[in-house]
Design a protein around this motif. Sequence first.
Motif, PDB file in Angstrom:
ATOM      1  N   ILE A   1      45.624  28.483  19.518  1.00  0.00           N
ATOM      2  CA  ILE A   1      46.431  28.976  20.649  1.00  0.00           C
ATOM      3  C   ILE A   1      45.588  29.859  21.580  1.00  0.00           C
ATOM      4  N   SER A   2      44.610  30.553  21.026  1.00  0.00           N
ATOM      5  CA  SER A   2      43.718  31.366  21.875  1.00  0.00           C
ATOM      6  C   SER A   2      42.901  30.461  22.795  1.00  0.00           C
TER       7      SER A   2
ATOM      8  N   ALA B   1      50.693  35.771  27.178  1.00  0.00           N
ATOM      9  CA  ALA B   1      50.374  34.334  27.231  1.00  0.00           C
ATOM     10  C   ALA B   1      50.201  33.769  25.821  1.00  0.00           C
ATOM     11  N   LEU B   2      49.544  34.542  24.950  1.00  0.00           N
ATOM     12  CA  LEU B   2      49.340  34.105  23.560  1.00  0.00           C
ATOM     13  C   LEU B   2      50.664  33.965  22.820  1.00  0.00           C
TER      14      LEU B   2
ATOM     15  N   TYR C   1      43.743  27.634  23.836  1.00  0.00           N
ATOM     16  CA  TYR C   1      44.686  27.082  24.810  1.00  0.00           C
ATOM     17  C   TYR C   1      44.890  28.055  25.994  1.00  0.00           C
ATOM     18  N   VAL C   2      45.080  29.325  25.671  1.00  0.00           N
ATOM     19  CA  VAL C   2      45.248  30.350  26.721  1.00  0.00           C
ATOM     20  C   VAL C   2      43.957  30.474  27.537  1.00  0.00           C
TER      21      VAL C   2
ATOM     22  N   VAL D   1      47.399  38.750  28.733  1.00  0.00           N
ATOM     23  CA  VAL D   1      46.788  37.758  27.828  1.00  0.00           C
ATOM     24  C   VAL D   1      47.600  37.676  26.531  1.00  0.00           C
TER      25      VAL D   1
ATOM     26  N   ALA E   1      52.429  30.938  24.141  1.00  0.00           N
ATOM     27  CA  ALA E   1      51.746  29.736  23.640  1.00  0.00           C
ATOM     28  C   ALA E   1      52.123  29.480  22.183  1.00  0.00           C
ATOM     29  N   ASP E   2      52.280  30.543  21.420  1.00  0.00           N
ATOM     30  CA  ASP E   2      52.675  30.435  20.013  1.00  0.00           C
ATOM     31  C   ASP E   2      54.075  29.810  19.900  1.00  0.00           C
TER      32      ASP E   2
ATOM     33  N   LYS F   1      53.830  26.089  20.926  1.00  0.00           N
ATOM     34  CA  LYS F   1      53.210  25.218  19.912  1.00  0.00           C
ATOM     35  C   LYS F   1      54.169  24.990  18.743  1.00  0.00           C
TER      36      LYS F   1
END
Lengths: 94, 94
Positions: free
Chosen positions: B36-37, A64-65, B39-40, A61, A68-69, A72
Amino acid sequence: MKNQEKDATLSRATVSIFGQEYVVKGTEPMDYLEKISAYVDKKMRQISRKAPNLAPTKVAVLAALNIADEYKKLQDDYDAMIKLIEEEKQPRFS
Amino acid sequence: MKNQEKDATLSRATVSIFGQEYVVKGTEPMDYLEKISAYVDKKMRQISRKAPNLAPTKVAVLAALNIADEYKKLQDDYDAMIKLIEEEKQPRFS
């Protein structure tokens, strides 16, 4: 495209991520699937090195974060660049 | 910047991702960390809906893979755009 034809263009790669095997499928070439898998594996290992007692789900997780950061942030850069290009296209005087 | 000063600018958000609580820290504003959280969390729920029997670690790894895929594709678009801009800067005849 018929389903059968579509299937023919599917790549399938067996990859190892954080010690687990995954069969990853996609329309992209196999080396692309391996590349993104290696990227996720690297992120998970980095996180696990910093916090060795973290459960694998939490490691995944957090990976993934982190991804994702990065995504973005790149999206913001990309949008800002598109905006700049659009502005340059506008006539300076009208 | 001193460590103490640095700490003062750290945001901390308690977020829920796939039913688990995480304390996420970063220099970005709290609402960014929450964004972003979320989003995950959304990605993991999408994957889990398609494959309800998948273990949470696998759900998280597949979410990370999907986000990495989007990131890499945007990176390619971004690089292609930078290349185009660089080419436009070059004199057409020299």
